[in-house]
Motif scaffolding. Sequence first.
Motif, PDB file in Angstrom:
ATOM      1  N   VAL A 166      17.691  -3.629   3.628  1.00  0.00           N
ATOM      2  CA  VAL A 166      18.615  -3.948   4.483  1.00  0.00           C
ATOM      3  C   VAL A 166      18.249  -5.462   5.449  1.00  0.00           C
ATOM      4  CG1 VAL A 166      19.988  -3.288   6.520  1.00  0.00           C
ATOM      5  CG2 VAL A 166      19.527  -1.739   4.586  1.00  0.00           C
ATOM      6  N   ASN A 167      18.863  -6.101   5.460  1.00  0.00           N
ATOM      7  CA  ASN A 167      18.235  -7.210   6.627  1.00  0.00           C
ATOM      8  C   ASN A 167      18.173  -6.798   7.924  1.00  0.00           C
ATOM      9  OD1 ASN A 167      18.053  -9.578   7.979  1.00  0.00           O
ATOM     10  ND2 ASN A 167      19.177 -10.977   6.885  1.00  0.00           N
ATOM     11  N   ALA A 174       0.669  -1.395  -0.017  1.00  0.00           N
ATOM     12  CA  ALA A 174      -0.078   0.022   0.043  1.00  0.00           C
ATOM     13  C   ALA A 174       0.731   1.284   0.107  1.00  0.00           C
ATOM     14  CB  ALA A 174      -1.022  -0.076   1.170  1.00  0.00           C
ATOM     15  N   LEU A 175       2.115   1.081   0.917  1.00  0.00           N
ATOM     16  CA  LEU A 175       2.904   2.356   0.807  1.00  0.00           C
ATOM     17  C   LEU A 175       4.000   2.481  -0.493  1.00  0.00           C
ATOM     18  CD1 LEU A 175       3.798   2.017   4.563  1.00  0.00           C
ATOM     19  CD2 LEU A 175       2.326   3.944   3.519  1.00  0.00           C
ATOM     20  N   LYS A 176       3.854   1.512  -1.234  1.00  0.00           N
ATOM     21  CA  LYS A 176       4.707   1.279  -2.384  1.00  0.00           C
ATOM     22  C   LYS A 176       6.127   1.285  -2.064  1.00  0.00           C
ATOM     23  CE  LYS A 176       1.364   0.928  -5.432  1.00  0.00           C
ATOM     24  NZ  LYS A 176       0.870  -0.156  -5.805  1.00  0.00           N
ATOM     25  N   LEU A 177       6.602   0.669  -0.953  1.00  0.00           N
ATOM     26  CA  LEU A 177       8.038   0.511  -0.382  1.00  0.00           C
ATOM     27  C   LEU A 177       8.638  -0.255  -1.383  1.00  0.00           C
ATOM     28  CD1 LEU A 177       7.576   0.274   3.433  1.00  0.00           C
ATOM     29  CD2 LEU A 177       7.578   2.325   1.905  1.00  0.00           C
ATOM     30  N   GLU A 178      10.207   0.221  -1.223  1.00  0.00           N
ATOM     31  CA  GLU A 178      11.109  -0.733  -2.084  1.00  0.00           C
ATOM     32  C   GLU A 178      11.244  -2.159  -1.287  1.00  0.00           C
ATOM     33  OE1 GLU A 178      13.478  -2.840  -4.167  1.00  0.00           O
ATOM     34  OE2 GLU A 178      12.765  -0.870  -5.109  1.00  0.00           O
ATOM     35  N   THR A 179      10.935  -3.194  -1.801  1.00  0.00           N
ATOM     36  CA  THR A 179      11.012  -4.491  -1.057  1.00  0.00           C
ATOM     37  C   THR A 179      11.994  -5.530  -1.590  1.00  0.00           C
ATOM     38  OG1 THR A 179       9.365  -5.538  -2.693  1.00  0.00           O
ATOM     39  CG2 THR A 179       8.518  -4.443  -0.558  1.00  0.00           C
ATOM     40  N   LYS A 180      12.871  -4.878  -2.859  1.00  0.00           N
ATOM     41  CA  LYS A 180      13.863  -5.791  -3.300  1.00  0.00           C
ATOM     42  C   LYS A 180      15.357  -5.341  -2.655  1.00  0.00           C
ATOM     43  CE  LYS A 180      10.910  -7.982  -6.018  1.00  0.00           C
ATOM     44  NZ  LYS A 180      10.323  -9.196  -5.808  1.00  0.00           N
ATOM     45  N   ALA A 229      10.784  -2.399   8.584  1.00  0.00           N
ATOM     46  CA  ALA A 229      11.713  -2.292   9.607  1.00  0.00           C
ATOM     47  C   ALA A 229      12.640  -0.974   9.200  1.00  0.00           C
ATOM     48  CB  ALA A 229      12.206  -3.478   9.939  1.00  0.00           C
ATOM     49  N   GLU A 230      13.154  -0.897   8.083  1.00  0.00           N
ATOM     50  CA  GLU A 230      14.148   0.088   7.817  1.00  0.00           C
ATOM     51  C   GLU A 230      13.261   1.587   7.716  1.00  0.00           C
ATOM     52  OE1 GLU A 230      16.818   1.062   3.653  1.00  0.00           O
ATOM     53  OE2 GLU A 230      15.725  -0.869   3.866  1.00  0.00           O
TER      54      GLU A 230
END
Length: 216
Positions: free
Chosen positions: A91-92, A82-88, A112-113
């Motif tokens: 950072v672990n 929904a937030l269109k966050l970068e998921t690829k 988390a980031e």
Amino acid sequence: MKLHKAWAVATAAVVVPCVAVIPTEAATMPFTDIKNSGSEAELYKAVSELYSQGIVFGTTSTTFSPYQNLTRGEAAYFLAEALKLETKNVVNPGFKDVPASHKYYGHIAALAEKGIIQKNTNYNLDHFINRSQMAKMLTLGFDLQQATTLSAPFSDFTKDNETNKYIQTLLNYGITQGTSATTFSPYAEVTRGQMALFLYRTLQKNENDFYIISVE
């Protein structure tokens, strides 16, 4: 890019993230366990439009299971999309129970980031998310203007509980309401359908109440 919020009752500008814009016409969804009528009409619209954007998914190819409790893993996926966050490229976050190979790893790491969820030893993927946790994730995720006073008449607002302000925030925005006139039930579990409604309403609030006043 910064988006600033225009309120009729407040003049302070706050920064909010770029989020998905809900289309006027949604594609036909495949789920047969939600009716486009009666008490499920809003839910049908919410799930249909969110599904058309890839924000939510079903439990099978033809069922959404709206009354099934939402897991923390599913919640992370729904919110991050929904937030269109970068998921690829993420950072672990170091959760021992979320290996990089897990299907929700990128979504959890992205949240988390951004500080939307707290880093801890475990994320507890399969645990169910409750209403107070949902309120915090939505408030922080969409950078909603946090409530500074508690005006809801809920007897289950526990003293000095930080989640009270997040619950009041959602109430102020009209995103959710109590389970009765005097209770919010902060520790009750959230269903998949409820989360879809909360996200749908939040996205609508952002679309209707926010506008661009500066670009950097």
